[in-house]
Design an enzyme around this catalytic site. Structure first.
Site, mmCIF file in Angstrom:
data_model
loop_
_atom_site.group_PDB
_atom_site.id
_atom_site.type_symbol
_atom_site.label_atom_id
_atom_site.label_comp_id
_atom_site.label_asym_id
_atom_site.label_seq_id
_atom_site.Cartn_x
_atom_site.Cartn_y
_atom_site.Cartn_z
ATOM 1 N N GLU A 129 10.205 52.744 -38.133
ATOM 2 C CA GLU A 129 11.174 53.548 -37.388
ATOM 3 C C GLU A 129 12.596 53.248 -37.822
ATOM 4 O O GLU A 129 12.907 52.142 -38.247
ATOM 5 C CB GLU A 129 11.035 53.250 -35.890
ATOM 6 C CG GLU A 129 9.710 53.727 -35.353
ATOM 7 C CD GLU A 129 9.491 53.356 -33.894
ATOM 8 O OE1 GLU A 129 8.599 53.948 -33.284
ATOM 9 O OE2 GLU A 129 10.203 52.483 -33.379
ATOM 10 N N CYS A 150 20.227 52.225 -37.891
ATOM 11 C CA CYS A 150 19.520 50.943 -37.766
ATOM 12 C C CYS A 150 18.190 51.130 -38.486
ATOM 13 O O CYS A 150 17.417 52.019 -38.144
ATOM 14 C CB CYS A 150 19.321 50.625 -36.277
ATOM 15 S SG CYS A 150 18.302 49.159 -35.995
ATOM 16 N N CYS A 154 6.245 42.861 -38.147
ATOM 17 C CA CYS A 154 7.041 41.651 -38.375
ATOM 18 C C CYS A 154 6.152 40.437 -38.168
ATOM 19 O O CYS A 154 5.335 40.411 -37.252
ATOM 20 C CB CYS A 154 8.230 41.604 -37.417
ATOM 21 S SG CYS A 154 9.316 40.186 -37.731
ATOM 22 N N CYS A 202 8.264 36.798 -32.334
ATOM 23 C CA CYS A 202 9.103 36.538 -31.153
ATOM 24 C C CYS A 202 8.430 37.195 -29.934
ATOM 25 O O CYS A 202 8.163 38.398 -29.966
ATOM 26 C CB CYS A 202 10.510 37.098 -31.352
ATOM 27 S SG CYS A 202 11.303 36.486 -32.854
ATOM 28 N N CYS A 259 9.598 40.591 -28.164
ATOM 29 C CA CYS A 259 9.875 41.738 -29.022
ATOM 30 C C CYS A 259 8.604 42.535 -29.278
ATOM 31 O O CYS A 259 7.577 41.985 -29.666
ATOM 32 C CB CYS A 259 10.456 41.221 -30.335
ATOM 33 S SG CYS A 259 10.445 42.426 -31.666
ATOM 34 N N GLU A 274 11.798 41.188 -40.356
ATOM 35 C CA GLU A 274 12.786 40.141 -40.643
ATOM 36 C C GLU A 274 13.281 40.402 -42.066
ATOM 37 O O GLU A 274 12.556 40.152 -43.043
ATOM 38 C CB GLU A 274 12.114 38.767 -40.519
ATOM 39 C CG GLU A 274 12.827 37.617 -41.209
ATOM 40 C CD GLU A 274 14.281 37.424 -40.800
ATOM 41 O OE1 GLU A 274 14.569 37.386 -39.593
ATOM 42 O OE2 GLU A 274 15.142 37.307 -41.705
ATOM 43 N N CYS A 280 16.882 47.365 -29.329
ATOM 44 C CA CYS A 280 16.406 46.169 -30.016
ATOM 45 C C CYS A 280 15.142 45.623 -29.368
ATOM 46 O O CYS A 280 15.051 45.524 -28.162
ATOM 47 C CB CYS A 280 17.475 45.091 -29.954
ATOM 48 S SG CYS A 280 19.039 45.679 -30.560
HETATM 49 S S1 SF4 Z 1 12.851 39.975 -32.788
HETATM 50 FE FE1 SF4 Z 1 13.071 40.548 -34.971
HETATM 51 S S2 SF4 Z 1 12.250 38.746 -36.063
HETATM 52 FE FE2 SF4 Z 1 11.495 38.570 -33.939
HETATM 53 S S3 SF4 Z 1 9.477 39.550 -33.973
HETATM 54 FE FE3 SF4 Z 1 10.999 41.141 -33.382
HETATM 55 S S4 SF4 Z 1 11.521 42.178 -35.316
HETATM 56 FE FE4 SF4 Z 1 10.559 40.198 -35.833
#
Ligand code: SF4
Length: 369
Positions: free
Chosen positions: A106, A119, A126, A130, A133, A180, A358
């Site tokens: 996306e 963005c 990823c 985290c 997320c 990342e 985010c």
């Molecule tokens: S916050 Fe960023 S680095 Fe962490 S899992 Fe989500 S996309 Fe990956």
């Protein structure tokens, strides 16, 4: 339990070669392979980066007889828009892209009075795990190619020009979508170089307006600093102490807060650019007054005036028990960080209602709701 970090692609995939994967020498040899005169390489790059055209059939300065051949050899369709969702009265638009192997990623286009930002994603999924997320929950599917990254930029710039009336230009690019960026270092570096190079070698966006985010891959931060590109580094810190950061940002079990801040300092000193520290404020988890004090102290000590803290009210992700901090807590957090002499603001979070903010880019086959 902390999920395993994934630095290498589980299933390396090779999207077809595209003009945007190639540097000037690569473009010249691709043109020679096609038996075309050398000047066509510059012409194609000018069309792509300068005029934002990715289909040779629309390149009227190219002889009609060779357009099809050039399209096949150098302009495969890498990303197809599978869905577009808008919010903020049309000022924010998320696009779900489907790659040639069916992988989805996306990008989000955000229009502000003084700037237009895209963005973009650097990986499908990823591997950094985290827990707050949405992208991190699905794991890493694969790295995006340089051209797949740049196609998100070109599409955003073309949409601004064509869909929002004349005079709209893309001014900012942030690598804060899925993935990342520094775990896909070589392709991201090549993409950044082409974002900031003037046409015909790139889109000509000011390096200061390009932000590369990282959870703190320390050796890669130092390598990026040594490239001296002048782009902004955003370090996603989310906690000032190792005990909490080990759980919120699992890469912290490999590189501790102190190491990440030392690398950020190296970046700031080498490039002369102020580093952004990103801090998602999570109710009852990392929003305590003592953590605000500790954050301010550590940043002041490590970076002095060369840092700015962006507090991000946590965006809800489906099934997560975590929530944003209440406004009075947020205000007190800002006050305490500032009182240590560190600049700190709360980031405007665009696109919440379309899951484009985010930590919400999951691309689970369709736009999250
Ligand atoms: S916050 Fe960023 S680095 Fe962490 S899992 Fe989500 S996309 Fe990956």
């Amino acid at each position: 339990m902390v999920r395993q970090l994934v630095f290498d692609e589980p299933r390396p995939a090779r999207p077809p070669r595209h003009l945007a994967d190639l540097d000037a020498a690569g473009r010249a040899s691709a043109i020679a392979e096609l038996g075309l005169p050398a000047y066509r390489a510059k012409q194609l790059a000018q069309q792509y980066y300068g005029r934002l055209i990715a289909d040779p059939r629309q390149m009227t300065d190219l002889p009609a007889a060779v357009r099809e051949r050039v399209a096949e050899a150098m302009f495969p369709t890498l990303l197809t828009a599978a869905a577009d969702v808008a919010c903020d009265a049309g000022q924010t638009r998320k696009t779900l892209w489907r790659a040639t192997d069916g992988t989805t990623v996306e990008s989000v286009l955000m229009r502000y009075p003084q700037r237009n930002t895209v963005c973009i994603s650097s990986q499908a999924g990823c591997g950094m795990a985290c827990p707050f997320c949405a992208t991190g929950q699905g794991g890493l599917r694969r790295n995006l190619s340089t051209a797949e990254i740049l196609e998100q930029v070109r599409a955003g710039a073309a949409a601004l020009r064509d869909d929002f009336g004349s005079g709209q230009r893309l001014s900012n690019v942030v690598f804060m979508g899925m993935g990342e960026p520094l775990a896909n270092y070589a392709r991201v570096l090549a993409a950044v170089q082409r974002i900031i190079a003037p046409p015909p070698h790139g889109f000509g966006i000011s390096a200061r307006s390009v932000t590369v985010s990282t959870v703190g891959l320390v050796p890669a931060i130092r390598t990026l600093a040594d490239e001296r590109l002048g782009v902004t580094l955003a370090l996603s810190l989310h906690a000032p102490d190792d005990e909490l950061r080990d759980t919120l940002v699992p890469v912290n079990t490999r590189w501790k807060v102190g190491e990440a801040l030392a690398a950020a300092r190296y970046y700031a000193e080498t490039t002369g650019r102020r580093v952004s520290v990103e801090y998602a404020l999570i109710r009852g988890v990392n929003d305590q007054a003592w953590r605000a004090d500790l954050l301010g102290k550590r940043l002041h000590r490590a970076l002095g005036p060369l840092v700015h803290v962006n507090l991000i009210p946590l965006n809800p992700t489906p099934g997560s028990a975590w929530d944003a901090s209440p406004k009075p807590v947020e205000r007190e957090f800002v006050r305490r960080v500032r009182s240590q002499g560190v600049s700190c603001t709360v980031r405007d979070t665009r696109g919440r209602e379309i899951s484009a903010a985010c930590g919400q880019l999951a691309a689970a086959g369709g736009p999250a709701t």
